[in-house]
Design a protein around this motif. Sequence first.
Motif, short mmCIF file in Angstrom:
data_model
loop_
_atom_site.label_atom_id
_atom_site.label_comp_id
_atom_site.label_asym_id
_atom_site.label_seq_id
_atom_site.Cartn_x
_atom_site.Cartn_y
_atom_site.Cartn_z
N ASP A 179 5.41 -4.04 9.74
CA ASP A 179 5.71 -3.12 8.64
C ASP A 179 6.52 -3.92 7.63
OD1 ASP A 179 6.72 -1.23 6.89
OD2 ASP A 179 8.12 -0.36 8.36
N PRO A 180 5.96 -4.20 6.44
CA PRO A 180 6.68 -5.03 5.47
C PRO A 180 7.78 -4.29 4.72
CG PRO A 180 4.61 -4.32 4.54
CD PRO A 180 4.62 -3.82 5.96
N GLY A 181 7.81 -2.96 4.85
CA GLY A 181 8.77 -2.16 4.09
C GLY A 181 8.12 -1.59 2.84
N TRP A 182 8.93 -0.87 2.07
CA TRP A 182 8.43 -0.24 0.84
C TRP A 182 8.68 -1.23 -0.30
CZ3 TRP A 182 10.58 4.84 -1.73
CH2 TRP A 182 9.64 5.29 -2.68
N ILE A 183 7.66 -1.98 -0.65
CA ILE A 183 7.79 -3.14 -1.52
C ILE A 183 7.32 -2.82 -2.94
CG2 ILE A 183 7.21 -5.57 -1.80
CD1 ILE A 183 8.86 -4.94 0.69
N LYS A 184 7.98 -3.42 -3.90
CA LYS A 184 7.66 -3.20 -5.31
C LYS A 184 6.38 -3.95 -5.69
CE LYS A 184 12.50 -2.48 -6.58
NZ LYS A 184 13.67 -2.99 -7.34
N THR A 185 5.26 -3.30 -5.44
CA THR A 185 3.96 -3.82 -5.81
C THR A 185 3.19 -2.70 -6.51
OG1 THR A 185 2.95 -3.10 -3.73
CG2 THR A 185 3.92 -5.31 -3.77
N ARG A 186 1.97 -3.01 -6.93
CA ARG A 186 1.15 -1.96 -7.52
C ARG A 186 0.91 -0.84 -6.52
NH1 ARG A 186 -4.19 -4.19 -10.08
NH2 ARG A 186 -4.21 -5.39 -8.15
N MET A 187 0.69 -1.19 -5.27
CA MET A 187 0.48 -0.17 -4.26
C MET A 187 1.77 0.57 -3.95
SD MET A 187 -0.90 -0.49 -0.29
CE MET A 187 -2.35 -1.44 -0.75
N GLY A 188 2.88 -0.17 -3.87
CA GLY A 188 4.16 0.46 -3.53
C GLY A 188 4.67 1.40 -4.59
N GLY A 189 4.33 1.10 -5.85
CA GLY A 189 4.74 1.99 -6.94
C GLY A 189 6.14 1.70 -7.45
N SER A 190 6.48 2.38 -8.53
CA SER A 190 7.75 2.13 -9.22
C SER A 190 8.96 2.58 -8.43
CB SER A 190 7.74 2.82 -10.59
OG SER A 190 7.55 4.23 -10.43
N GLY A 191 8.78 3.47 -7.47
CA GLY A 191 9.91 3.97 -6.70
C GLY A 191 10.26 3.12 -5.50
N ALA A 192 9.50 2.06 -5.24
CA ALA A 192 9.75 1.22 -4.07
C ALA A 192 11.14 0.61 -4.11
CB ALA A 192 8.69 0.12 -3.98
N THR A 193 11.69 0.36 -2.93
CA THR A 193 13.08 -0.06 -2.82
C THR A 193 13.28 -1.54 -2.60
OG1 THR A 193 13.00 0.47 -0.46
CG2 THR A 193 13.80 2.20 -1.94
N ASP A 194 12.24 -2.26 -2.14
CA ASP A 194 12.43 -3.65 -1.72
C ASP A 194 11.61 -4.63 -2.55
OD1 ASP A 194 14.15 -2.84 0.38
OD2 ASP A 194 12.41 -2.34 1.61
N GLU A 195 12.12 -5.84 -2.70
CA GLU A 195 11.47 -6.86 -3.49
C GLU A 195 10.41 -7.61 -2.68
OE1 GLU A 195 12.01 -7.11 -6.64
OE2 GLU A 195 13.75 -5.77 -6.74
N LEU A 196 9.52 -8.29 -3.38
CA LEU A 196 8.39 -8.98 -2.74
C LEU A 196 8.80 -9.95 -1.62
CD1 LEU A 196 5.88 -9.74 -5.62
CD2 LEU A 196 5.38 -8.55 -3.48
N PRO A 197 9.82 -10.79 -1.80
CA PRO A 197 10.14 -11.73 -0.72
C PRO A 197 10.44 -11.04 0.61
CG PRO A 197 11.19 -12.41 -2.75
CD PRO A 197 10.61 -11.04 -3.02
N ALA A 198 11.05 -9.89 0.56
CA ALA A 198 11.35 -9.17 1.80
C ALA A 198 10.07 -8.70 2.48
CB ALA A 198 12.25 -7.96 1.50
#
Length: 257
Positions: A179-198
């Motif tokens: 589980d990578p977490g809720w990541i700021k990507t197009r799929m994760g959306g603007s409300g995501a909490t975590d950055e790509l490296p995580a």
Amino acid sequence: MATVLVTGSSDGIGRQTALDLVTGGHRVVLHARSDQRAEQARAAVPGAADVVVGDLASLASTRALGEAVAALGPLDAVVHNAGVGGQDERRLTEDGHELIFQVNVLAPYLLTALAPPPARLVYLTSGLQAQGEPHLDDLDFASRPWNGMQAYSDSKLWDVVLALAVARHWPGTLSNAVDPGWIKTRMGGSGATDELPAGAETSVWLATSDDAEARVTGRYLHRRRLREPHPAATDVDLQEQFLATVARLTGVGLPTA
């Protein structure tokens, strides 16, 4: 140095995973669904060794991709990152399967079955696997009322089932779900909490590290920590039923180790 294939590596977590692997001195094979996306992937990860192309929404294209991967020679690890999120409407592929199920579940199964077993396999899932429902009799949402997020959650549960089933059948391969977490990507959306490296860190670690904690198999992890998956994922009978079902749907069984 490890040779690692990362599916869906032209964007998002997959691209970050590929970048981190290259930075770590590893040989990386990218994957994209089209020639155009492949060029984007090459530009985004200039240190990559190669790129393979295949549309995971097509069984024929996925089979061709599996052959291309097999032709690369032995891989140390495969990170099954590619996937699609919840859809507003139920969409069918050219094969007649619901899109989310085919891309997120059938495709990684088929690639796993067609390519030589690597030393390590990483399947990206989601914390939403906990909300998945194991309806083996309706994988394509043909009977149930359409719910895009439920379809996505179900697919992520099946990804965990796949990872754990492969771990049992291939004891020489370390196979895990992340589980990578809720990541700021197009799929994760603007409300995501975590950055790509995580989102990429645990997959890179599992694919390449010699740490004892990284050399586990048949487990579900988040941020390098073991977590308990949906209870259905550890049900061996369900795992076997799942493998039999996807083998029938793809026409390819999981080879013996």
